[in-house]
Design a protein around this motif. Sequence first.
Motif, PDB file in Angstrom:
ATOM      1  N   ARG A 260      -2.991   3.427   8.678  1.00 36.06           N
ATOM      2  CA  ARG A 260      -2.180   4.644   8.839  1.00 36.06           C
ATOM      3  C   ARG A 260      -2.304   5.199  10.253  1.00 36.06           C
ATOM      4  NH1 ARG A 260      -4.209   6.632   3.051  1.00 36.06           N
ATOM      5  NH2 ARG A 260      -2.475   5.859   1.774  1.00 36.06           N
TER       6      ARG A 260
ATOM      7  N   GLU B 212      -3.192  -0.220  -6.162  1.00 31.46           N
ATOM      8  CA  GLU B 212      -3.066   0.968  -5.320  1.00 31.46           C
ATOM      9  C   GLU B 212      -3.233   0.621  -3.844  1.00 31.46           C
ATOM     10  OE1 GLU B 212      -5.088   5.408  -4.757  1.00 31.46           O
ATOM     11  OE2 GLU B 212      -5.747   4.082  -6.370  1.00 31.46           O
ATOM     12  N   THR B 213      -4.219  -0.239  -3.542  1.00 35.41           N
ATOM     13  CA  THR B 213      -4.451  -0.632  -2.152  1.00 35.41           C
ATOM     14  C   THR B 213      -3.319  -1.506  -1.634  1.00 35.41           C
ATOM     15  OG1 THR B 213      -6.854  -0.544  -2.453  1.00 35.41           O
ATOM     16  CG2 THR B 213      -6.053  -1.810  -0.595  1.00 35.41           C
TER      17      THR B 213
ATOM     18  N   ALA C 258      -0.364   0.814  -0.996  1.00 35.21           N
ATOM     19  CA  ALA C 258      -0.589   1.665   0.181  1.00 35.21           C
ATOM     20  C   ALA C 258      -0.408   0.865   1.460  1.00 35.21           C
ATOM     21  CB  ALA C 258      -1.991   2.262   0.133  1.00 35.21           C
TER      22      ALA C 258
ATOM     23  N   THR D 286       2.579   1.469   4.257  1.00 39.63           N
ATOM     24  CA  THR D 286       2.191   1.834   5.616  1.00 39.63           C
ATOM     25  C   THR D 286       2.671   0.797   6.626  1.00 39.63           C
ATOM     26  OG1 THR D 286       0.199   2.725   4.562  1.00 39.63           O
ATOM     27  CG2 THR D 286       0.243   2.800   6.924  1.00 39.63           C
TER      28      THR D 286
END
Length: 235
Positions: free
Chosen positions: A67, A88-89, A92, A96
């Motif tokens: 990020r 989730e990872t 994400a 990003t």
Amino acid sequence: MIRVLVVDDDVRVAHNHHKLVETLDGFESVGMAHTARNALEMVEELRPDLVLLDIYLPDESGVTVLRRLRGAAHALDVLVITAMRDAETVQASMQTGAVHYLLKPFPFSELRDRLQRYAEARSALDSVTEAEQSDVDRVYGLLRAQETTAAPASLPKGLSQVTAQLVVDTLRAADTDLSAVELGSRAGLSRVSARRYLDHLATIGTVELRMRYGSAGRPEHRYRWVGEHGSPRTR
């Protein structure tokens, strides 16, 4: 030359990736970092074009690093290389802007393929001044996984594309058959959730379902990746 920074907390793994990058035409490994802080400092100092980023770092999550890199002073891309398999990872990292998400362990040929695809995508963009839809499709096709590694585009209601890709990648990386419990443990999914995805993949023929019979009790369902050339099965 595509300048690459390798970021991994394991010094041996980082060195291996560094050596692989150095063997590829058009690539140059400009450094290795083993912490999030060191990675951000080296990005600012060395200004790489591409970062090979592990998610597990001793001082901060690689997702946080990813990020922060989105706000770097110069444009760069990130290829995530990690053993973290939870949905989730994965999500994400995709949100990003990671160009690839490569799960450990993997043969070096997998990383070599993704780096070469990345180089081809950059070259394709450099060759045009105003992109047509066909140019865009080609670039995004090169940046995505090979056809035989991709999760099915159409899924039943209640199943997500991100989790389906996680299940596919986990099963392929295992290089053997797995039960729903074993796959769920590796991917960070419940047995019930893993079983739903595995049964769907078995139905469309990319996963082979085998029954293992023990001395007592119900037979165990075992699943093995067979790729896009498998055929639909009924159970």
